[in-house]
Motif scaffolding. Structure first.
Motif, short mmCIF file in Angstrom:
data_model
loop_
_atom_site.label_atom_id
_atom_site.label_comp_id
_atom_site.label_asym_id
_atom_site.label_seq_id
_atom_site.Cartn_x
_atom_site.Cartn_y
_atom_site.Cartn_z
N ASP A 342 0.83 -1.21 0.00
CA ASP A 342 0.00 0.00 0.00
C ASP A 342 0.86 1.25 0.00
O ASP A 342 0.54 2.24 -0.68
N ASP A 343 1.97 1.24 0.76
CA ASP A 343 2.87 2.40 0.79
C ASP A 343 3.47 2.65 -0.59
O ASP A 343 3.56 3.80 -1.05
N ILE A 344 3.90 1.59 -1.26
CA ILE A 344 4.51 1.73 -2.59
C ILE A 344 3.50 2.27 -3.60
O ILE A 344 3.79 3.21 -4.35
N LEU A 345 2.31 1.69 -3.61
CA LEU A 345 1.30 2.11 -4.57
C LEU A 345 0.85 3.54 -4.30
O LEU A 345 0.62 4.31 -5.24
N SER A 346 0.74 3.91 -3.04
CA SER A 346 0.36 5.29 -2.71
C SER A 346 1.44 6.27 -3.14
O SER A 346 1.13 7.36 -3.64
N SER A 347 2.71 5.89 -2.96
CA SER A 347 3.81 6.76 -3.36
C SER A 347 3.81 6.97 -4.87
O SER A 347 4.01 8.09 -5.35
N ILE A 348 3.57 5.92 -5.64
CA ILE A 348 3.53 6.04 -7.10
C ILE A 348 2.34 6.88 -7.53
O ILE A 348 2.44 7.69 -8.46
N GLU A 349 1.22 6.71 -6.85
CA GLU A 349 0.04 7.51 -7.17
C GLU A 349 0.30 9.00 -6.94
O GLU A 349 -0.06 9.84 -7.77
N ARG A 350 0.97 9.32 -5.82
CA ARG A 350 1.29 10.72 -5.54
C ARG A 350 2.25 11.27 -6.58
O ARG A 350 2.14 12.42 -7.01
#
Length: 360
Positions: A342-350
């Protein structure tokens, strides 16, 4: 009779802070002196005695004693100073920022401080201060690449899930190849490091061939299974899988994390894996080598052994690589994975929301 002062009455917090300021090496000398003054005065000594012991003027002792009595610890810090008034209006600063972000010079791909100074009519140092204040670095360029894998999210969750919660009675191995490692020799002898001079080498070199390192990193222990081959075809990869099979206890399942390189998907490799039900393959998304932990080991061996090494033959290069792996395995340390899926996907989304245009 000297002027009377009320007792300072330090509490534990104030005494500890003053002691720290007085003894810490990084404390400004003026602040450390003020702390020593207050500590001495808190012991009941008169200002003139404190001044004599610290070799300063009694008026200085009285000043800081009075400031501390009025404002406690905050009284020891210097008052803010107004400084020199600004001579550059906000409109000119804004113009420099807008020009830096939205335009390019006619003769270059990016602005330099001297070029912007000429274009804006400001000094070079002023332009540099403006850029520094707003975090602008036109001279720097970084690279990025986003994966276009349609199964990106599912693969990230699969691989990161192995890292965060490895299955029981199993070993998780990150596998990849570091191909075309060159055995390079310099055209002239190295000049060793000495006081005032870094180690130096000639800019040109002689090539003596290449080798490819196949490596499998055990994420639980940090141990590496490695083997050098002359080429990196499916034939060599299958031989390396045989080596892993021989090294892993037969009662453990093997979870293999690897990328989509063509060598890993040939019929030879598919058939080899199909005959071994204890082997489970987990593919990383395309253009996402950062998700494979063995890449961190490749960076380590490149930095510490390969990049600055002098090799007069491929055999010498292979021997050094083997030696490095043996030393690494003597005291292995696993790499610590800290990001959840979730942290990785959120970082890429941002990153995408902030950096990419809406029509990208």
């Amino acid at each position: 009779m000297g002027r009377g002062f009320a007792p300072l009455g330090l509490d534990e917090v104030e005494r500890a802070e003053l002691t720290s300021l007085a003894s810490r090496r990084s404390t400004a000398q003026a602040l450390a002196l003020r702390a020593r003054i207050i500590l001495a005065c808190a012991e009941g000594e008169q200002s003139k005695i404190v001044a004599a012991r610290l070799a300063i003027d009694p008026e200085t002792v009285s000043k800081w004693r009075r400031r501390f009595a009025e404002r406690r610890l905050e009284g020891l810090w210097d008052e803010p100073r107004s400084g020199t008034p600004r001579t550059i209006e906000d409109a000119r600063i804004e113009a420099v920022i807008v020009r830096t972000l939205e335009t390019k010079p006619a003769d270059a791909t990016h602005w330099s401080s001297r070029g912007m100074a000429r274009a804006s009519g400001l000094s070079v140092s002023t332009v540099q201060r403006i850029w520094r204040a707003f975090g602008l670095q036109p001279h720097r360029l970084e690279t990025f690449k986003l994966s276009t894998d349609p199964d990106f999210v599912a693969k990230v969750r699969d691989v990161v899930g192995l890292y965060v919660a490895p299955p029981e009675r199993a070993i998780v191995l990150c596998v990849d190849e570091k191909s075309q490692i060159q055995a390079l020799d310099r055209s002239q002898p190295m000049l060793p490091m000495r006081p005032g001079q870094v180690e130096r080498r000639s800019h040109d070199y002689k090539r003596h061939g290449t080798t490819s390192l196949f490596a499998a990193l055990d994420i639980a222990t940090g141990r590496v299974i490695g083997k050098c081959y002359g080429r990196h075809r499916a034939k060599e990869f299958r031989k390396f899988l045989d080596q892993i099979e021989a090294a892993v206890p037969g009662d453990l399942d093997v979870h293999l994390v690897m990328d989509n390189y063509a060598t890993h998907k040939t019929p030879l490799i598919r058939n080899w894996l199909a005959k071994r039900p204890r082997w489970h393959v987990h593919l990383t998304p395309t253009s996402s080598s950062w998700l494979n932990q063995v890449e961190r080991f490749f960076a380590l061996i490149t930095e510490r052994k390969i990049r600055r090494g002098i090799y007069r033959s491929v055999a010498a290069l292979r021997a050094e690589i083997t030696s490095f792996i043996e030393h690494h395995n003597a005291e292995p340390k696993p790499f610590r994975w800290t990001k959840s899926a979730d942290d990785i996907l959120s970082s890429i989304e941002r990153f995408c929301a902030y950096n990419l245009p809406t029509n990208a």
